[in-house]
Design an enzyme around this catalytic site. Structure first.
Site, mmCIF file in Angstrom:
data_model
loop_
_atom_site.group_PDB
_atom_site.id
_atom_site.type_symbol
_atom_site.label_atom_id
_atom_site.label_comp_id
_atom_site.label_asym_id
_atom_site.label_seq_id
_atom_site.Cartn_x
_atom_site.Cartn_y
_atom_site.Cartn_z
ATOM 1 C CB SER A 255 -3.238 15.913 -2.654
ATOM 2 O OG SER A 255 -3.499 16.525 -3.886
ATOM 3 C CG ASP B 198 -0.531 19.021 -3.159
ATOM 4 O OD1 ASP B 198 -0.808 18.377 -2.142
ATOM 5 O OD2 ASP B 198 -0.517 18.508 -4.298
#
Length: 755
Positions: free
Chosen positions: A68, A212
């Site tokens: 991320s 993610d």
């Protein structure tokens, strides 16, 4: 003696040779150092402080992994940016723009500027059904910024070939499995790793939809170990699972459940660290980009605390193995020659139109910034939901540009909500159809459902050439608005105005900032009193208006612009008026207004507006505004008067004036000046102060009821720039009205006025 000296010298030479051999042997065994940066959204900016400390200590990092935001920061470090360079980049970025669906308004064609960014939700229609996006944010500006930042390694498709070998983690949306991204397009890999479900749209890679990586492996220390790291440094900004008493909303509970598995795995990853850094960021969230300066400062402080640790490690390794090879930023030419522009993902628009809008020529050389701006130009046509490029190397300094595009389907539904002190609550729905009547064109139908409803039907046909960009715009607009009639700044009665407006114009637009237009419109206005007072006016009027218009717009945003200028100059001629007006006393007709000598003949009208926004510094912005509106007919009365008051122009012929209620003054002529100072507490929270002055009714009417022609007003505003529109609370006061009023606006208004 000579023999003894010679023997000693021989021993020394042997020892030096042996030591050199041992040193060379030990240098080849220098332990590899790996760095892992966790995910955490905005909190991931704290990683930058650790990078600066590592660089200052002279510690050489050999491998990098991240998830991320850790993937973004880590990939930049892997490419060759120093910690200090990444710090400068982070401080200059406008996170409010990057992490949104909003691009700079300057990239958009003039025909799109008034509508872009007004809607909270857009639903494209595919295969006869409206599709809900996999996330709210496509973040076009982030794609383009990645294109610029990663341009030094545009030819790298194997991440082990970066200055520091790199891997990041994504999650397969279908299986929930972790996907290690170590090959392919670096931009796509990093964007996949940060695609928080329901926030950012998923990314398609090799027939998989990726989101993610923090869902399954937020702190990928095991991956840096697998790359060969013998010493692992981990920087973690995740706060872990929330305590039960802190779970106060359904969204928090769902997120807690989603991260149960990752929380358990993260403990195992922490155990693999030789040096573990846990940042004290409990009071921040992954969305705290408005507090980016504070988060970066915490990271810098943690870096200062760990600098002695990194320094001792670096000095020890250097003493044993010698200094490491320095990592240098890859050398790339300032401009890259584009051999071919490749587009194999277009479904709805033609390649000639795409290339004309982009303006790049095959065989010419461009900087990454120029390529980035060219794609903004194409994105500004609103044919694309996502548009970025990959450079495929051909030879040194030469590459093919492959456009990665996701087009909007021909039909899109859009939804928004607005509340305003004058118009009250309104649900706004729009249906836009591209190329329904000719290519390229857009036809849209917009309705505002409210007790004060609105309706707009508009068709825009774009034609001409790059040198002569022209458009034909036609519009039908209906508005129903109830408002108070005022006498001496006090409400006297209630009126309802219904207007029907039909307009068509030929428009020539240059450089996406200025346009020239000639047009004609017809309008019918119906004014009806809803309460009985001593004197009321009831009637209708219809007329034609021919006009010339010059419009300039270099604002960077539709709402809360940070720089730029808007200007409008519109002289017009009002002709062919047809009226039916009577005067009532307590609801009873008493006289036809023709007996007052009112003139409904042809007359000239002029409107001029200008607004300039100047950034004083990162948090302070100054907006200066001037306006002049004149009806060159002192006997036209009522239907063409400008209605003054309110924070925003909501209804027909309204001129905003801070301090007075909406439509509390009517005038046939006015000159207005205003100045607004705005302070941004964060990227989205702001406060503002406004002062405005006006001189009105300088063309005297026989029935002028406002002997005080000067107006002065002031306002204090606290606002939030929310994802679904602005939310403003304003307290305002006028020296003439002498009443403290409040004004509320939420979302983007549905009206014809500009400001």
């Amino acid at each position: 003696m000579k023999f003894a000296f010679g023997k000693c010298l021989l021993y020394v030479l042997v020892l030096m040779t042996f030591a050199g051999s041992l040193s060379a042997q030990q240098s080849s065994q220098r332990p590899k150092i790996g760095l892992t940066l966790s995910g955490g959204g905005a909190k991931g900016l704290a990683h930058i402080g650790i990078l600066k400390a590592i660089d200052s200590a002279g510690l050489q990092v050999d491998y990098v992994t991240g998830t991320s935001m850790g993937a973004i920061v880590g990939s930049l470090y892997a490419v060759g940016y120093s910690g200090d360079s990444i710090l400068q980049i982070a401080r200059k970025l406008d996170w409010n723009v990057l992490l949104s669906n909003k691009s700079s308004l300057n990239a958009f064609i003039m025909e799109e500027k008034n509508e872009y960014g007004r809607y909270a939700l857009e639903l494209p229609m595919e295969k006869g059904r409206f599709r809900i996006p996999s996330g709210m944010l496509e973040a076009e500006e982030l794609w383009l910024k990645f294109n610029e930042l990663y341009s030094p390694v545009y030819g790298v498709r194997d991440f082990s070939q970066l200055q520091r070998p790199f891997k990041c983690i994504a999650t397969d949306l279908a299986t929930g499995e972790a996907v290690v991204m170590d090959k392919g397009d670096l931009i796509t890999a990093v964007r996949s790793s940060m695609a928080i479900p329901s926030v950012f749209t998923a990314v398609n890679v090799d027939n998989r939809r990726l989101v993610d990586g923090g869902l399954i492996r937020n702190f990928p220390v095991s991956d840096v170990r697998n790359m060969g790291a013998e010493i692992a440094i981990g920087s973690n900004v995740s706060s872990g699972l929330l305590a039960a008493e802190k779970l106060t909303s359904p969204i928090q509970i769902l997120m807690q459940i989603a991260f149960y598995k990752e929380a358990g795995l993260s403990r195992d990853e922490v155990a693999l660290c030789d040096y573990y850094i846990n940042h004290p960021l409990e009071k921040y969230t992954s969305a705290s980009f408005g507090s980016s300066d504070s988060i970066i400062q915490i990271g810098l402080e943690m870096g200062r605390q760990y600098y002695p640790v990194f320094k001792r490690l670096a000095d020890s390794l250097n003493a044993i193995y010698g200094p490491p090879k320095q990592i240098t930023f890859p050398e790339v030419p300032e401009k890259i020659t584009i051999r071919k522009i490749l587009t194999d993902s277009l479904r709805y628009i033609s390649q000639p139109f795409l290339r004309r809008m982009m303006g790049l020529k095959e065989g010419s050389a461009y900087t990454p910034k120029q390529m980035e701006n060219a794609l903004r130009q194409v994105y500004g046509t609103r044919y694309f939901s996502r548009l970025y490029y990959q450079l495929e190397p051909v030879s040194p300094g030469v590459a093919d540009m492959r456009l990665i595009a996701e087009e909007y389907p021909p039909v899109t539904a859009k939804l928004a909500i607005n509340y305003n002190t004058l118009s009250n609550i309104m649900l706004i729905a729009n249906l836009s159809i591209r190329d329904l009547l000719g290519k390229p064109s857009i036809t849209s139908f917009t309705v505002g459902l409210s007790e004060n409803p609105r309706l707009r039907l508009e068709h825009t046909r774009i034609f001409g050439t790059k040198k002569m960009p022209m458009a034909w715009v036609s519009e039908l607009y209906l508005e129903r608005q109830e408002f108070s009639q005022y006498n001496n700044y006090k409400p006297l009665g209630q009126y309802r105005e219904v207007s029907t407006f039909a307009d068509t114009r030929l428009q020539l637009a240059y450089r996406r900032r200025q346009s020239y237009a000639w047009g004609v419109h017809w309008e019918k206005v119906d004014l009806k009193p809803l309460s009985e007072t001593i004197l009321d006016i009831d009637g209708k009027n219809s007329y034609f208006q021919s006009y010339l218009r010059y419009e300039y717009n270099s604002h960077d945003r539709l709402f809360l612009p940070k720089r730029g200028t808007y200007a409008l100059l519109e002289p017009s001629l009002i002709i062919s008026q047809s009226k039916n007006v009577i005067l009532k006393s307590n609801g009873t007709p008493i006289v036809d207004l023709d007996s007052f000598g009112i003139n409904y003949g042809t007359f000239l009208r002029l409107r001029f507006q200008v607004q300039k926004v100047v950034p004083v510094n990162r948090r302070n912005y100054l907006t200066m505004q001037a306006e002049s509106d004149i009806n060159f007919n002192t006997n036209q009365f009522l239907f063409h008067d400008f209605v003054i008051g309110g924070m925003l122009p909501i209804m027909r012929n309204q001129v905003s004036f801070v301090g007075l209620p909406d439509a509390s003054v009517r005038a046939n002529s006015l000159v207005k000046g205003a100045i607004n100072w705005r302070y941004q507490f964060t990227g989205s929270v702001y406060a503002a102060a406004t002062v405005n002055l006006m001189y009105h009714s300088f063309l005297k009417e026989p029935w002028d009821e406002y002997p005080k022609q000067f107006l002065s007003g002031y306002g204090l505003t606290l606002g939030i720039d929310s994802p679904i529109g602005p939310l403003d609370f304003t307290f305002m006061y006028s020296d003439q009205g002498r009443i403290l009023k409040n004004y509320v606006n939420f979302g983007f208004r549905f009206s014809r006025g500009v400001f």
